[in-house]
Structure formats: structure tokens, C-alpha cells
Design a protein around this motif. Sequence first.
Motif, PDB file in Angstrom:
ATOM      1  N   THR A 170       0.812  -1.221   0.000  1.00  0.00           N
ATOM      2  CA  THR A 170       0.000   0.000   0.000  1.00  0.00           C
ATOM      3  C   THR A 170       0.846   1.272   0.000  1.00  0.00           C
ATOM      4  O   THR A 170       0.287   2.373  -0.052  1.00  0.00           O
ATOM      5  N   GLN A 171       2.165   1.151   0.054  1.00  0.00           N
ATOM      6  CA  GLN A 171       3.009   2.330   0.199  1.00  0.00           C
ATOM      7  C   GLN A 171       4.084   2.475  -0.870  1.00  0.00           C
ATOM      8  O   GLN A 171       4.317   3.560  -1.385  1.00  0.00           O
ATOM      9  N   GLY A 172       4.763   1.415  -1.225  1.00  0.00           N
ATOM     10  CA  GLY A 172       5.941   1.518  -2.084  1.00  0.00           C
ATOM     11  C   GLY A 172       5.614   1.744  -3.545  1.00  0.00           C
ATOM     12  O   GLY A 172       4.731   1.097  -4.111  1.00  0.00           O
ATOM     13  N   ASP A 173       6.341   2.682  -4.189  1.00  0.00           N
ATOM     14  CA  ASP A 173       6.215   2.909  -5.624  1.00  0.00           C
ATOM     15  C   ASP A 173       7.005   1.839  -6.382  1.00  0.00           C
ATOM     16  O   ASP A 173       7.863   1.149  -5.821  1.00  0.00           O
ATOM     17  N   SER A 174       6.736   1.737  -7.682  1.00  0.00           N
ATOM     18  CA  SER A 174       7.468   0.778  -8.512  1.00  0.00           C
ATOM     19  C   SER A 174       7.552   1.299  -9.940  1.00  0.00           C
ATOM     20  O   SER A 174       6.639   1.964 -10.428  1.00  0.00           O
ATOM     21  N   GLN A 175       8.677   0.998 -10.590  1.00  0.00           N
ATOM     22  CA  GLN A 175       8.884   1.331 -12.001  1.00  0.00           C
ATOM     23  C   GLN A 175       9.200   0.035 -12.737  1.00  0.00           C
ATOM     24  O   GLN A 175      10.102  -0.708 -12.334  1.00  0.00           O
ATOM     25  N   LEU A 176       8.455  -0.218 -13.802  1.00  0.00           N
ATOM     26  CA  LEU A 176       8.546  -1.492 -14.497  1.00  0.00           C
ATOM     27  C   LEU A 176       8.822  -1.289 -15.979  1.00  0.00           C
ATOM     28  O   LEU A 176       8.343  -0.323 -16.579  1.00  0.00           O
TER      29      LEU A 176
END
Length: 523
Positions: A170-176
Motif C-alpha cells: 500500500t506504500q511503495g512505488d514501482s517502475q517497471l
Amino acid sequence: MKFAARILLLASLCVCAGNAASQDAAADRQELEALRQTTMKLIELMVSSGIITQEKAEELLRDARRDAAKAASPPAAGESKQQIVRVPFVPRVVRDEIRDEVKQEVVAQAKQEGWGKPDPLPSWISGMKFDGEVKFRLQSNHLSGANAPVGTYADVQTTNTSGQLALQNTQGDSQLARVQFRLGVEAPIDDWVMAGARLTTGNLNSPVTEYQTLGSTFGRATIGLDRAYIKLDPLPWAKLWLGKFSNPWFSTDMVWYEDLSFEGIVAAFRYDLASGTTPFFTAGLLPLQGYDCTSLQILSCGNYKRLYAAQLGVEQKMIADSYFKIAGALYNFDGVQGQTNDPAFPTDKTFVPGFVQKGNSMFNVNPLGSPPLFGLASKFKELNLTARFDLGSFDPTRIALTVDYVKNIGFDRQEILQRTGLDLEPRTEGYQARLSVGRNEIIRRGDWQAWLGYKRIERDAVLDAFNDADFHLGGTDAKGWFVGGTYGIAKNTSVRLRYLSANEIDNPPLAIDVFQLDLTAKF
């Protein structure tokens, strides 16, 4: 004039024209020689193709030479010059016209009969059509710092699969960085029978994921059979699909994800009236989840979960290539609701859904409480109304407005309380509106389309397993905006930019913004 007759006429003209060539300029002699050589090659082609025999060709040439020699010989003594028959000069325009017509007919016949192919392929193989797509995506997922803390939401799919409680991020961003590959084929078996199949990348356990996330230490991507079907067209107004096939419903991604493949049997009827009105009706029986009766899970034997679906609609053509389309559908999911297990079989998965995203109301079907197994609290019988107005007055630029509404009429608060012990407020409606401007299809360089929309889909409005996997990163209990555009940079090659911003409706805060940049090449 018949094909062979044109060849004979051209040969005669070519030979006889030699009698008059002495009266023409040097340029005309060169042109006639080229025409003679072309005619000789065409006669050879006719022989090799079986149109005429070698003997017939030699006879034709002998006759032509004899006539030419006779025409060129001096008149006998005492013969009047007025008795000599001279062949008039054939204009260049006429010669070119005859040559072009003969050439076109020879090429057409060669293609039709497969000249030069020792073993022609069966018609169903030569008629096969292939299509494919490769897509590269950069995606950024931003989760607000004001969201509920980690541990608030259970990851239902992972929990049901692993047998251990898993939690959502619910908190961490991600780049894919992601890639998608699809390859499809259709083969005409008969005038009214078609077979097709498609391979695609993606998670084999997810019906709404066709992307492979890069970063697997250069490992190979997973390829699965996405479609395999037979399509029957017994009548001009009736079609039947059997197997795994594309979405047969007029719908939006609020209910069905755009890349979702269906499986089962679907019949579609569509009849065009003279007034430009086209009523249509589609109905299907689609198995969702079944169990092998030979397995040791005796409780699961014969407990099939199915989708019974029907849609009725009409499309009306209007002036300036515009149209209006509206349809109502009922999607009845039979047997998907959860039920507390027998204490003798606390971890039986008969009443556990095969796949979920997030949002639907869940409860633990394990009477012992641990390990948790989550089942659906509500029944799902979705009433869906979809409409689209497509304005073509500015063709090729089009303006289209699509609206969609859905309500789960299978939700029964008292029945849920008795079966699960949960007293749930009804959250059973969803709606979406989308306005687009540009071309409906991006095919050439310079083609473009832009769109803007709003979506609100409550917790138990639809089954969260099958709707849009990008908005709010999939599922229900979400509301928000989406905007984007596509631009063609080359033939069948386009760039698409999308931004989707969504927030939770009822549950603890969970705001998710998704940014996607796609490069797609189709073939």
C-alpha cells in the motif's frame, strides 16, 4: 475477345507488320522487333502452361512465316499491282493495348492456377492469415503516502494459492519495464468454417495479464495458448464460437478487461435491415472453474462454476457515417459465491475463486480460521447497459462518447448474513464515461486519437477477477479519472501514453496513480 484469339491476332500482326516496316522509320522497326520478341515469349509461355501444344505453336509460326513470305514476294508477271493486298500499319496505341491486356490475363491465370508450383498447397493452408503484435511498455506505479499502512489489506490471490496469509503493498512505488508478444492465425476450413489460435506472453495463472515484466536475469518469457477456437458461419446472420476466443460482447473495460479471452460456446445473431437498423443478440455458456471427478477432493467433484450470459442490442446508422449503438446484457455467474467448508475438510478449495484481483467482499471459508482461505461473500448477477454514439461528420477525425452502467442484482444482504455471518452494506453499482477524438484505428503515420474518461465501480458491482487490470491496478472499490492518447509514428506502429488516477471508495485509503508509455508494432 478470347485470350487465345488475342495471342493469334497479335502474332499475325507482328509478322505481317514486317511487310510494312520498310515504310516506317528506324524507331518503328525497333518497336516492332520488341513486340515480336514479346509475342514469341508469350507463345512459349502458353506452351509451358499447357494452353496450347508445342505442335500447335509450331504450326502457328509456320503459317505466320508463310503468310509473311507470300506478302513480301514480288508480283508474278502480268499480275496487276492493284491485286497486291497490303497490311496497314498498326498504331502503337493499339499494339500497346493488346500487349497489356494479354499480359494481365496471363498473370491472372498464372496466379489462379499456381503455374510453376509442382505441388500446390490445399486451399485451407494457402488461405491462412497471420497477425501479431509486439509491445514495449514503461510503467510507473505511484502509491500515495497517505494510504493505509502495510498490513491493512490481504493479498487474497496469493493467500489462497500459497496457504499462508499474504499482504498487499500500500506504500511503495514501482517502475517497471514490460514486454508483450502475441501471434495469431486463422485458417478457413470451408466456406462457413474457420479455425483460429493465438499465443501470447503473460502470467499463466492470470486471465488479465499478457505482459512479461523484464528483470528475470535475462530468463525466457512465458508463452501460453491464449485462444483456440472454431468459428461457424452457417448463415449470413448467425455465427457460433466454440473454444477460447475474443470478447463477443459490446462492453467496456469496467466489466471485461480489453485483452480478456473467453472460453465456452457463444452464438451471435445480427441482421441488417434496409433502414440502417441492425438488431443483434448474443448468448453463451462459459465454464469458469471445474474439478476432475477422479481426484481425491471428493467435495469438489462436479462443482462447476459457470457464466450464463445474454446480450440484446441495436445499432442505428445515421447521416455522415455516424452511428448509435446500445445494448443490455445479463451476466449470471453461477456457483462463484463462497460457503464455509465442512470441518472434516477445512482447507477444501471448492468455494475459493480460481482468480481474484482486489475489491470484492470476502470471508474466510476455513472453519478453523487458519490457514485462511477467502471466498466471495456475494453472488454475482450483473445487469449491464452500454451505449456508444460515434459522430463521423468530421471524417477521418471522429468524436465518440461511450457510457457504461452496471448493477449486481445478485447481491442479497440477508442471504449473505445467513451464509457468511457478515452484514454488508450494498455497494453494487458502477458507471463509466469516455470521450474520444481522432481515428478509431491507428494504422498509418500521423493517425491519432485522444481520450478522457471517469470511472466509479463499487465494491461488489462486478466480479473483480475480469475487469480492467490497469485502473487502480485492477479490481473494484475504486473511482477516478483516466486520460491518454495514441499517435502513429509509422505504418502499424504507434506510441500510446496513459495516465490513470484512482482512489478507494469505501475501504481504508488506497490511492494509486499509474503512468504507462507503450510502443506497439503490429504485423
